[in-house]
Motif scaffolding. Structure first.
Motif, mmCIF file in Angstrom:
data_model
loop_
_atom_site.group_PDB
_atom_site.id
_atom_site.type_symbol
_atom_site.label_atom_id
_atom_site.label_comp_id
_atom_site.label_asym_id
_atom_site.label_seq_id
_atom_site.Cartn_x
_atom_site.Cartn_y
_atom_site.Cartn_z
ATOM 1 N N THR A 4 0.834 -1.191 0.000
ATOM 2 C CA THR A 4 0.000 0.000 0.000
ATOM 3 C C THR A 4 0.872 1.245 0.000
ATOM 4 O OG1 THR A 4 -0.108 0.008 2.404
ATOM 5 C CG2 THR A 4 -1.862 -1.155 1.260
ATOM 6 N N GLY A 5 0.307 2.340 -0.411
ATOM 7 C CA GLY A 5 1.008 3.612 -0.363
ATOM 8 C C GLY A 5 1.800 3.935 -1.611
ATOM 9 N N LYS A 7 0.912 4.885 -4.657
ATOM 10 C CA LYS A 7 0.478 6.100 -5.346
ATOM 11 C C LYS A 7 0.451 7.290 -4.409
ATOM 12 C CE LYS A 7 -2.246 3.714 -8.797
ATOM 13 N NZ LYS A 7 -3.558 3.538 -9.404
ATOM 14 N N GLN A 8 0.223 7.055 -3.139
ATOM 15 C CA GLN A 8 0.132 8.142 -2.177
ATOM 16 C C GLN A 8 1.503 8.732 -1.856
ATOM 17 O OE1 GLN A 8 -1.298 5.161 -1.711
ATOM 18 N NE2 GLN A 8 -3.487 5.558 -1.680
ATOM 19 N N ARG A 9 2.514 7.903 -1.851
ATOM 20 C CA ARG A 9 3.852 8.346 -1.451
ATOM 21 C C ARG A 9 4.357 9.514 -2.299
ATOM 22 N NH1 ARG A 9 6.865 3.466 -1.765
ATOM 23 N NH2 ARG A 9 5.172 2.716 -0.516
ATOM 24 N N PHE A 11 2.641 11.635 -4.073
ATOM 25 C CA PHE A 11 1.757 12.781 -3.827
ATOM 26 C C PHE A 11 2.115 13.468 -2.519
ATOM 27 C CE2 PHE A 11 -1.990 14.292 -1.519
ATOM 28 C CZ PHE A 11 -2.361 15.345 -2.351
ATOM 29 N N LEU A 12 2.277 12.693 -1.465
ATOM 30 C CA LEU A 12 2.603 13.279 -0.168
ATOM 31 C C LEU A 12 3.987 13.924 -0.173
ATOM 32 C CD1 LEU A 12 1.119 10.560 2.203
ATOM 33 C CD2 LEU A 12 0.212 12.842 1.716
ATOM 34 N N THR A 15 3.619 17.194 -2.017
ATOM 35 C CA THR A 15 2.848 18.122 -1.196
ATOM 36 C C THR A 15 3.720 18.696 -0.090
ATOM 37 O OG1 THR A 15 0.814 16.912 -1.683
ATOM 38 C CG2 THR A 15 0.792 18.360 0.239
#
Length: 57
Positions: A4-5, A7-9, A11-12, A15
């Motif tokens: 998990t993570g 795609k989020q990594r 982005f974060l 950001t």
């Protein structure tokens, strides 16, 4: 087990790279800023919660 993570990594990371330097600059400016006011309110709310719950800070 699925990973998990992925795609989020990115982005974060992007950001944080864009917002943190700007936020720190606003907090270090002389005089009141909206971000500093919000930061003080957030800190006060956490301190109040810690005091009411009896947790050690």
């Amino acid at each position: 087990m699925p990973r998990t993570g992925g795609k989020q990594r990115p982005f974060l990371t992007r950001t944080c790279d864009r917002l943190l330097p700007t936020g720190v600059a606003h907090l270090n400016q002389p005089g009141p800023t909206r971000l500093r006011t919000a930061s003080h309110a957030y800190d006060a709310a956490i301190e109040d919660l810690v005091a009411r719950s009896g947790l050690a800070a």
